[in-house]
Motif scaffolding. Structure first.
Motif, PDB file in Angstrom:
ATOM      1  N   GLU A  24       0.832  -1.201   0.000  1.00 22.26           N
ATOM      2  CA  GLU A  24       0.000   0.000   0.000  1.00 22.26           C
ATOM      3  C   GLU A  24       0.867   1.252   0.000  1.00 22.26           C
ATOM      4  OE1 GLU A  24      -3.245   2.239   2.941  1.00 22.26           O
ATOM      5  OE2 GLU A  24      -2.470   0.242   3.440  1.00 22.26           O
ATOM      6  N   LEU A  25       1.896   1.258   0.845  1.00 19.51           N
ATOM      7  CA  LEU A  25       2.780   2.421   0.929  1.00 19.51           C
ATOM      8  C   LEU A  25       3.581   2.589  -0.356  1.00 19.51           C
ATOM      9  CD1 LEU A  25       4.038   1.988   4.602  1.00 19.51           C
ATOM     10  CD2 LEU A  25       2.477   3.745   3.742  1.00 19.51           C
ATOM     11  N   SER A  32       9.666   1.788  -4.423  1.00 17.41           N
ATOM     12  CA  SER A  32       9.776   0.336  -4.381  1.00 17.41           C
ATOM     13  C   SER A  32       9.467  -0.206  -2.989  1.00 17.41           C
ATOM     14  CB  SER A  32      11.191  -0.096  -4.788  1.00 17.41           C
ATOM     15  OG  SER A  32      12.136   0.326  -3.814  1.00 17.41           O
ATOM     16  N   ILE A  33       9.183  -1.498  -2.914  1.00 19.31           N
ATOM     17  CA  ILE A  33       8.955  -2.161  -1.627  1.00 19.31           C
ATOM     18  C   ILE A  33      10.214  -2.039  -0.765  1.00 19.31           C
ATOM     19  CG2 ILE A  33       8.542  -4.376  -0.488  1.00 19.31           C
ATOM     20  CD1 ILE A  33       6.056  -3.407  -1.792  1.00 19.31           C
ATOM     21  N   ARG A  34      11.376  -2.175  -1.393  1.00 21.85           N
ATOM     22  CA  ARG A  34      12.639  -2.063  -0.656  1.00 21.85           C
ATOM     23  C   ARG A  34      12.776  -0.685  -0.003  1.00 21.85           C
ATOM     24  NH1 ARG A  34      17.264  -5.003  -0.864  1.00 21.85           N
ATOM     25  NH2 ARG A  34      16.438  -6.186  -2.637  1.00 21.85           N
ATOM     26  N   THR A  35      12.348   0.363  -0.729  1.00 20.63           N
ATOM     27  CA  THR A  35      12.387   1.717  -0.172  1.00 20.63           C
ATOM     28  C   THR A  35      11.456   1.833   1.023  1.00 20.63           C
ATOM     29  OG1 THR A  35      12.953   2.717  -2.306  1.00 20.63           O
ATOM     30  CG2 THR A  35      11.940   4.162  -0.678  1.00 20.63           C
ATOM     31  N   VAL A  36      10.287   1.203   0.947  1.00 17.55           N
ATOM     32  CA  VAL A  36       9.353   1.209   2.083  1.00 17.55           C
ATOM     33  C   VAL A  36      10.006   0.552   3.301  1.00 17.55           C
ATOM     34  CG1 VAL A  36       7.162   0.314   2.968  1.00 17.55           C
ATOM     35  CG2 VAL A  36       7.285   1.258   0.652  1.00 17.55           C
TER      36      VAL A  36
END
Length: 237
Positions: A24-25, A32-36
């Motif tokens: 969601e974020l 990216s998911i990694r950044t989240v």
């Protein structure tokens, strides 16, 4: 959106007691998911008790609240301006600690103030002349040594000198000039007060051993420096 702005927005969502997923974020902020994952770790490192609910997402620890402090728009603007100035500091530890503090502070901004502070953030620019490309990562630790009266051992290199000298010092005062942090300390090698550029400290170790405060006064120090200079150069007016 800057990382700091994104962190504040994530914290604001978490404060609403929502459970947020990384997906969601990722979609909300187009990262990216990694950044989240890195953002969540940054919040945790800043002291925000983010809890991972297995199979559900992220939320705040039960009972976590922020202090009921209200900032005016001008006060918020002052902090945003200070952030830009701090970012020009050549000391990584100081920048990091300020940004982590600002995350906590901005979490209590009213939504209207937060929105305007983000607008101002994009409209402030700080330019500086080309300077030496030297940096440090010790200011925050050395500040603790000052307030706790801890001896510090340093390896120090003077300008235009390849020799590195070992010093045991009593740190007393910091001042900044031309974006360079200067530490005034009692040097046991020279047996007098000396000025050390923080970005020229090659290595440091804060000792548990305490020193007795010499009641250093910066005005007296600069007066003594001016007097010594005048004695060395009596013909100058």
């Amino acid at each position: 959106m800057s990382q700091l702005s994104r962190l504040i927005n994530i914290l604001t969502l978490l404060k609403s007691r929502r459970v947020l997923t990384a997906t969601e974020l990722s979609k909300r902020y187009d990262v990216s998911i990694r950044t989240v994952y890195r953002d969540i770790q940054k919040l945790i490192a800043s002291g925000v008790p983010v809890v991972t609910l297995e199979g559900k997402g992220y939320t705040l620890m039960d009972g976590y609240t922020v202090a009921p402090v209200q900032f005016t728009e001008k006060q918020a603007n002052a902090l945003i301006t200070a952030h830009h100035l701090v970012n020009k500091s050549k000391d990584a530890s100081f920048v990091k600690d300020f940004e982590e503090a600002l995350i906590k502070i901005k979490s209590v901004f009213r939504s209207s103030v937060l929105e305007k502070s983000e607008i101002l953030h994009s409209k402030i620019h700080v330019f500086e002349p080309q300077q030496e490309n030297l940096a440090s990562n010790s200011l925050s630790e050395l500040q603790l040594a000052i307030t706790n009266l801890n001896y510090v051992e340093i390896n120090y290199r003077k300008a235009n000198d390849t020799h590195i000298s070992f010093r045991k010092i009593e740190p007393y005062v910091f001042f900044s000039t031309e974006n360079k942090w200067i530490l005034l300390a009692w040097c046991h090698l020279r047996n007098e007060y000396r000025a050390f550029r923080v970005d020229r400290i090659q290595h440091f170790k804060i000792l548990s051993e305490k020193f007795v405060d010499r009641k250093f006064n910066i005005q007296d120090y600069f007066a003594a420096q001016a007097y010594a200079y005048k004695k060395r150069n009596p013909t100058e007016t």
